[in-house]
Scaffold this motif. Structure first.
Motif, PDB file in Angstrom:
ATOM      1  N   PRO A  39       0.395   5.531  -3.034  1.00  0.00           N
ATOM      2  CA  PRO A  39      -0.214   6.657  -2.320  1.00  0.00           C
ATOM      3  C   PRO A  39      -1.336   7.275  -3.140  1.00  0.00           C
ATOM      4  O   PRO A  39      -1.286   7.287  -4.378  1.00  0.00           O
ATOM      5  CB  PRO A  39       0.952   7.642  -2.153  1.00  0.00           C
ATOM      6  CG  PRO A  39       1.872   7.324  -3.291  1.00  0.00           C
ATOM      7  CD  PRO A  39       1.766   5.839  -3.474  1.00  0.00           C
ATOM      8  N   GLU A  61      -5.990   3.029   4.916  1.00  0.00           N
ATOM      9  CA  GLU A  61      -5.585   3.856   3.780  1.00  0.00           C
ATOM     10  C   GLU A  61      -6.744   4.724   3.298  1.00  0.00           C
ATOM     11  O   GLU A  61      -7.917   4.335   3.414  1.00  0.00           O
ATOM     12  CB  GLU A  61      -5.112   2.970   2.625  1.00  0.00           C
ATOM     13  CG  GLU A  61      -3.843   2.194   2.918  1.00  0.00           C
ATOM     14  CD  GLU A  61      -2.673   3.115   3.160  1.00  0.00           C
ATOM     15  OE1 GLU A  61      -2.462   4.039   2.350  1.00  0.00           O
ATOM     16  OE2 GLU A  61      -1.981   2.923   4.172  1.00  0.00           O
ATOM     17  N   ASP A  68       0.814  -1.217   0.000  1.00  0.00           N
ATOM     18  CA  ASP A  68       0.000   0.000   0.000  1.00  0.00           C
ATOM     19  C   ASP A  68       0.845   1.263   0.000  1.00  0.00           C
ATOM     20  O   ASP A  68       0.469   2.273  -0.603  1.00  0.00           O
ATOM     21  CB  ASP A  68      -0.932   0.013   1.216  1.00  0.00           C
ATOM     22  CG  ASP A  68      -2.171  -0.859   1.019  1.00  0.00           C
ATOM     23  OD1 ASP A  68      -2.427  -1.263  -0.124  1.00  0.00           O
ATOM     24  OD2 ASP A  68      -2.865  -1.133   2.016  1.00  0.00           O
ATOM     25  N   ASP A 102       3.563  -3.290   5.580  1.00  0.00           N
ATOM     26  CA  ASP A 102       2.962  -3.461   4.252  1.00  0.00           C
ATOM     27  C   ASP A 102       3.632  -4.594   3.473  1.00  0.00           C
ATOM     28  O   ASP A 102       2.961  -5.342   2.741  1.00  0.00           O
ATOM     29  CB  ASP A 102       3.056  -2.150   3.459  1.00  0.00           C
ATOM     30  CG  ASP A 102       2.045  -1.116   3.932  1.00  0.00           C
ATOM     31  OD1 ASP A 102       1.287  -1.416   4.871  1.00  0.00           O
ATOM     32  OD2 ASP A 102       2.018  -0.003   3.351  1.00  0.00           O
ATOM     33  N   PRO A 157      -6.915  -0.277  -1.832  1.00  0.00           N
ATOM     34  CA  PRO A 157      -5.868  -0.586  -0.858  1.00  0.00           C
ATOM     35  C   PRO A 157      -6.224  -1.821  -0.031  1.00  0.00           C
ATOM     36  O   PRO A 157      -7.402  -2.117   0.216  1.00  0.00           O
ATOM     37  CB  PRO A 157      -5.814   0.670   0.023  1.00  0.00           C
ATOM     38  CG  PRO A 157      -6.327   1.764  -0.855  1.00  0.00           C
ATOM     39  CD  PRO A 157      -7.380   1.117  -1.705  1.00  0.00           C
TER      40      PRO A 157
END
Length: 326
Positions: free
Chosen positions: A73, A221, A69, A100, A216
């Motif tokens: 962004p 997120e 993830d 992650d 995500p």
């Protein structure tokens, strides 16, 4: 199943964006499993000859083609720059980098290329991605961006003419807006959460490197939906379109080709590549055809996208009719 509760299902809550870094990261799926991405094979052949840190790049996906993830962004607008996005990634806290990567490689742990101190691993990842971009993406990015921008323009028109629910339904049968809840059905049951978009909104991102919509992995997120962009079938082809001969005789080879291609929105850069002529020449033809009422245009970010007008549609249709003369 992912469910996003829209604070208000209107244009102010849903934003479209384009992300160079997301394209770069999601394209690793095609590197790992080219057979799932046959339309990218012409591009993948050029990637195969590039000098890349393949061990690190391929380690950033798993068999389910998940990616970390922190490497996806949420883009803030359609004009995101790779340099700015890489700066965001470089500031990722070490605990999140490790978390992650562990979430992606939950079976057996991260491979050797991603083992070690998170700070060192992150620098290795950024170096590998930068080299990958320079060798394999930068030469083609204008063309890729043109396809993505054209898709966003198409989605915007759908919202205006048919509404938000119809736009999401057109993205994929796996996406449905019912009331104020957007549901995204994924390939796995391991990712299942529900969250509100209040205060952060929902970002919708077209991509060239997914066959199905994705989100995500973590509910922490910001809400994002990645979906397959239209126009991928024409991305890597430079074949000239077959326009009606009567039309070629009337307005010339290049202009008839432009009119044929502009059944879907496209930029002058993309059109120049498709037709094998200079962008300067294409722009001259586009201005003349727009002045004659054959095309419409709309600005999207730094690009101007062109589309055949109703008059252009009628000219194409009429020119395609075969008339027999004795």
């Amino acid at each position: 199943m992912i469910r996003y509760e829209l604070a208000g299902p209107d244009l102010s809550e849903v934003r479209f964006a384009i992300s160079p870094l997301n394209e770069l990261t999601l394209s690793l799926r095609a590197l790992r499993d080219p057979g799932r991405f046959p339309l990218h094979l012409p591009w993948l052949r050029t990637v195969g000859a590039a000098d890349l840190d393949r061990e690190t790049l391929l380690a950033l996906t798993n068999e389910r083609l998940w990616t970390p993830d922190f490497l996806n962004p949420r883009p803030r607008n359609p004009l995101a720059r790779l340099e700015d996005e890489l700066e965001v990634v470089a500031a990722t806290p070490p605990h999140r980098v490790r978390g992650d990567l562990d979430a992606v490689h939950f079976e057996g742990g991260p491979p050797p290329a991603l083992s070690g101190r998170p700070e060192v691993v992150l620098r290795r990842i950024l170096t590998a991605l930068r080299g990958y971009w320079d060798a394999c993406f930068e030469p083609h990015w204008q063309r890729m961006r043109a396809v993505l921008e054209a898709d966003i323009v198409h989605r915007g028109r759908m919202i205006v003419h048919s509404g938000m629910a119809a736009m999401f339904a057109d993205i994929s049968p796996r996406v449905a807006l019912s009331g104020d809840v957007l549901a995204i059905r994924l390939n796995t049951s391991k990712v299942d959460y529900r969250r509100t978009t209040a205060g952060v909104g929902l970002t919708v991102v077209p991509t060239l490197f997914t066959r199905n919509p994705s989100t995500p992995i973590s509910a922490e997120e910001p809400p994002v939906v990645f979906y397959p962009a239209r126009g991928l079938g024409n991305l890597w082809t430079s074949d000239r379109p077959q326009s009606p001969r009567a039309l070629r005789d009337l307005i010339g080879e290049t202009r008839s080709g432009l009119l044929t291609l502009l059944e879907a929105p496209a930029s002058s850069t993309e059109l120049a590549v498709r037709l094998g002529v200079t962008a300067t020449a294409v722009n001259q033809h586009l201005r003349a055809m727009r002045a004659a009422g054959l095309l419409t245009s709309a600005r999207h970010g730094r690009s101007v996208l062109y589309l055949r007008s109703d008059l252009g549609d009628r000219l194409i249709s009429t020119s395609s009719i075969q008339v027999w003369t004795p």
